[in-house]
Design a protein around this motif. Structure first.
Motif, mmCIF file in Angstrom:
data_model
loop_
_atom_site.group_PDB
_atom_site.id
_atom_site.type_symbol
_atom_site.label_atom_id
_atom_site.label_comp_id
_atom_site.label_asym_id
_atom_site.label_seq_id
_atom_site.Cartn_x
_atom_site.Cartn_y
_atom_site.Cartn_z
ATOM 1 N N HIS A 1 0.885 -1.182 0.000
ATOM 2 C CA HIS A 1 0.000 0.000 0.000
ATOM 3 C C HIS A 1 0.916 1.222 0.000
ATOM 4 C CE1 HIS A 1 -3.687 -2.273 1.415
ATOM 5 N NE2 HIS A 1 -2.739 -3.092 1.863
ATOM 6 N N ASN B 1 -6.504 1.215 -2.078
ATOM 7 C CA ASN B 1 -7.193 1.987 -1.024
ATOM 8 C C ASN B 1 -6.434 3.273 -0.700
ATOM 9 O OD1 ASN B 1 -5.140 0.369 0.139
ATOM 10 N ND2 ASN B 1 -6.133 0.370 2.138
ATOM 11 N N PHE C 1 -12.258 -5.651 -0.510
ATOM 12 C CA PHE C 1 -12.117 -5.621 0.948
ATOM 13 C C PHE C 1 -13.456 -6.068 1.535
ATOM 14 C CE2 PHE C 1 -8.862 -2.542 -0.266
ATOM 15 C CZ PHE C 1 -7.847 -2.741 0.672
ATOM 16 N N SER D 1 -10.965 -1.419 6.528
ATOM 17 C CA SER D 1 -9.532 -1.174 6.678
ATOM 18 C C SER D 1 -9.303 0.290 6.357
ATOM 19 C CB SER D 1 -8.734 -2.092 5.748
ATOM 20 O OG SER D 1 -8.831 -1.634 4.425
ATOM 21 N N THR D 2 -8.041 0.676 6.127
ATOM 22 C CA THR D 2 -7.748 2.063 5.778
ATOM 23 C C THR D 2 -8.526 2.444 4.517
ATOM 24 O OG1 THR D 2 -5.557 1.787 6.701
ATOM 25 C CG2 THR D 2 -5.881 3.658 5.229
ATOM 26 N N HIS E 1 -9.486 -9.535 0.347
ATOM 27 C CA HIS E 1 -9.096 -9.298 1.745
ATOM 28 C C HIS E 1 -10.110 -10.012 2.605
ATOM 29 C CE1 HIS E 1 -7.907 -6.808 5.355
ATOM 30 N NE2 HIS E 1 -9.127 -7.166 5.683
ATOM 31 N N HIS F 1 -3.384 -12.608 2.437
ATOM 32 C CA HIS F 1 -2.996 -12.725 3.852
ATOM 33 C C HIS F 1 -3.796 -13.723 4.688
ATOM 34 C CE1 HIS F 1 -6.149 -9.753 4.288
ATOM 35 N NE2 HIS F 1 -5.404 -8.718 4.006
ATOM 36 N N MET G 1 -2.028 -4.939 13.060
ATOM 37 C CA MET G 1 -2.350 -5.012 11.643
ATOM 38 C C MET G 1 -3.584 -5.890 11.470
ATOM 39 S SD MET G 1 0.600 -7.727 10.408
ATOM 40 C CE MET G 1 -0.097 -7.973 8.788
ATOM 41 N N ASN G 2 -4.169 -5.839 10.271
ATOM 42 C CA ASN G 2 -5.319 -6.688 9.931
ATOM 43 C C ASN G 2 -4.992 -7.541 8.717
ATOM 44 O OD1 ASN G 2 -7.220 -5.747 11.836
ATOM 45 N ND2 ASN G 2 -7.555 -3.929 10.591
ATOM 46 N N ASP H 1 2.344 -6.840 2.687
ATOM 47 C CA ASP H 1 1.227 -5.983 3.100
ATOM 48 C C ASP H 1 1.763 -4.670 3.687
ATOM 49 O OD1 ASP H 1 -1.316 -5.045 3.469
ATOM 50 O OD2 ASP H 1 -1.962 -6.649 4.815
ATOM 51 N N ALA I 1 2.099 -1.364 4.829
ATOM 52 C CA ALA I 1 0.986 -0.439 5.074
ATOM 53 C C ALA I 1 1.435 0.662 6.031
ATOM 54 C CB ALA I 1 -0.216 -1.193 5.641
ATOM 55 N N HIS J 1 1.840 4.006 8.194
ATOM 56 C CA HIS J 1 1.015 4.990 8.914
ATOM 57 C C HIS J 1 1.983 5.880 9.685
ATOM 58 C CE1 HIS J 1 -2.911 3.022 8.307
ATOM 59 N NE2 HIS J 1 -2.297 1.869 8.490
ATOM 60 N N ALA K 1 -4.153 0.340 11.883
ATOM 61 C CA ALA K 1 -3.709 -1.028 11.582
ATOM 62 C C ALA K 1 -2.853 -1.046 10.331
ATOM 63 C CB ALA K 1 -4.920 -1.938 11.399
HETATM 64 O O1 DOR Z 1 -3.445 -3.754 8.515
HETATM 65 C C1 DOR Z 1 -3.872 -3.421 7.427
HETATM 66 N N1 DOR Z 1 -3.525 -2.249 6.866
HETATM 67 N N2 DOR Z 1 -4.713 -4.227 6.776
HETATM 68 C C2 DOR Z 1 -5.321 -3.837 5.632
HETATM 69 O O2 DOR Z 1 -6.053 -4.601 5.063
HETATM 70 C C3 DOR Z 1 -5.119 -2.508 5.087
HETATM 71 C C4 DOR Z 1 -3.844 -1.950 5.512
HETATM 72 C C5 DOR Z 1 -3.782 -0.459 5.273
HETATM 73 O O3 DOR Z 1 -4.022 -0.047 4.121
HETATM 74 O O4 DOR Z 1 -3.493 0.270 6.212
#
Ligand code: DOR
Ligand code: ZN
Ligand code: ZN
Length: 400
Positions: free
Chosen positions: A20, A52, A107, A111-112, A137, A191, A233-234, A261, A263, A265, A279
């Motif tokens: 991402h 996303n 999805f 999520s985000t 997802h 995942h 995380m997810n 994955d 991701a 932040h 996450a």
């Molecule tokens: O932990 C996650 N972060 N799982 C996701 O499916 C999306 C991702 C995000 O884009 O932040």
């Protein structure tokens, strides 16, 4: 040009099929430029980027703009996911054949961003709109919502219980497989994080391929004590039972791809107290060193790694290289030194968010050189030349 690789291993170019890069939308944590720079420093020749973003990649206008933005900016090749929403389903059959689209992404849990198709009726409409393999997802939004009342604000991340609950992911997978059987549409389950899903998917190998994440092969629940929000995380990091099941499935060939994955932040978002912690974990720069370390530890072979991060994603997504079903040949090369020992340091991370959950992890095995279509783009930690990355071509899509 002669390149001396004495004592090194030469692998087909490695791909991270699940990143991402937040572009457009959140340049403070990542962009195509910084994320692909991280990728080549980490030994990757291509990444497949998730939709996303802000705004999300859900129509041809945004897809075209994203593709156009790669030239002169991307350091490695980039495949593009398009997101399914409840309102673009009629256009998906056309969107999946657009140039450089690796897959339509669904999805099924929040999520985000706000891409979500969580109900069976719309999921089935999505599965009937098109025929290429869909990327999924797997989580169940109703289950995620149902456990919200268990959340106590500010409780320690380990105690939040979400990671113990295998049902959200397993339910998501079961619901999609029922629809895949009905519609005949092939799916790629992203995942997969539980022993239960891996067992279950053994019976669906004819229609479902699957991915396991580096994090689920490397971290267990002790990470919540050590890393707090930087372990969130997810789907969540789980206990050793699931990690062992993931390795067993990797070894016996039930897993097609390994991804990060990635991701990113902001630190502020990761340090927010439960349950508002963002996450997602970074990983595009560290996935190859950590997988090489797993090779050194005897958990898989180097050829198996080249399969999971090279031929595997090429096969699953139908990636093409000069008309052949492959990425990682024809001048896409990752050169690694299996004797090199090096500790992952946060100062090495080039993503603007600036953190990694693997700081301090000592790896045996390290990427020394990344070659994209014959261009040496990274050599011994140096990014060389102007960005040469291009959009990846896929079978069953129009030519760019
Ligand atoms: O932990 C996650 N972060 N799982 C996701 O499916 C999306 C991702 C995000 O884009 O932040
Ligand atoms: Zn996901
Ligand atoms: Zn993801």
């Amino acid at each position: 040009q002669v390149i001396d690789c004495k004592g090194l291993h030469v692998l087909p170019g490695l791909i991270d099929p699940h990143v991402h890069l937040r572009d457009p939308g959140d340049a403070k944590v990542e962009t195509i430029g910084t994320g692909t720079k991280a990728a080549v420093l980490g030994g990757l020749t291509a990444v497949f980027d998730m939709p996303n973003t802000s705004p999300a990649i859900t129509d041809t206008t945004r897809l075209d703009a994203k593709r156009a933005g790669l030239a002169g900016v991307a350091h490695c090749d980039v495949g593009l996911y398009v997101g399914a929403t409840k309102t673009n389903i009629a256009g998906l059959a056309d969107l999946e054949h657009q140039p450089n689209v690796c897959a339509i992404k669904v999805f099924a849990g929040s999520s985000t961003g706000d891409l979500m198709v969580e109900d069976d009726e719309n999921l089935e409409r999505v599965m009937r709109a098109g025929r290429r393999r869909i990327a999924y997802h797997s989580e169940d939004e109703y289950r995620l919502q149902a456990r919200k009342p268990m959340f106590t604000p500010g409780m320690p991340h380990r105690n939040h219980m979400v990671w113990r609950d295998v049902e959200a992911a397993f339910l998501g997978t079961r619901r999609l497989m029922a629809i895949a059987r009905r519609t005949g549409r092939p799916a790629h389950i992203l995942h997969v994080s539980t022993a239960e899903e891996l067992d279950y998917l053994s019976d669906y190998r004819d229609i479902a391929t699957c991915e396991v994440l580096l994090n689920h092969l490397t971290q267990t629940d002790e990470a919540y004590d050590r890393l707090g929000g930087y372990a969130v995380m997810n789907p969540p990091i789980r206990d050793a039972r699931h990690l062992e099941a993931a390795w067993a499935a990797v070894r016996d060939g039930r897993v097609d791809c390994v991804g990060s994955d990635h991701a990113p932040h902001s630190r502020e978002a990761k340090e927010r107290p439960w349950p508002t912690t963002a996450a997602g974990l970074t990983g595009v720069q560290t996935i190859v060193p950590l997988m090489l370390d797993h090779v050194s530890a005897g958990r898989l072979s180097l050829p198996r790694l080249a399969d999971l991060m090279g031929t595997g994603p090429a096969r699953v997504y139908g990636a093409l290289n000069k008309g052949r079903l492959a990425v990682g040949y024809d001048g896409d090369v990752t050169v690694v030194d299996m004797k090199r020992q090096r500790t992952i340091e946060e100062s090495w991370i080039v993503s603007p968010c600036g953190w990694t959950p693997f700081a301090g992890h000592r790896c045996t095995g390290w990427p020394m050189m990344t070659i994209v279509r014959g261009n040496v783009v990274m050599r011994e930690d140096e990014v060389l030349g102007a960005p040469v990355g291009r959009p990846v071509a896929f079978a069953d899509t129009a030519r760019a």
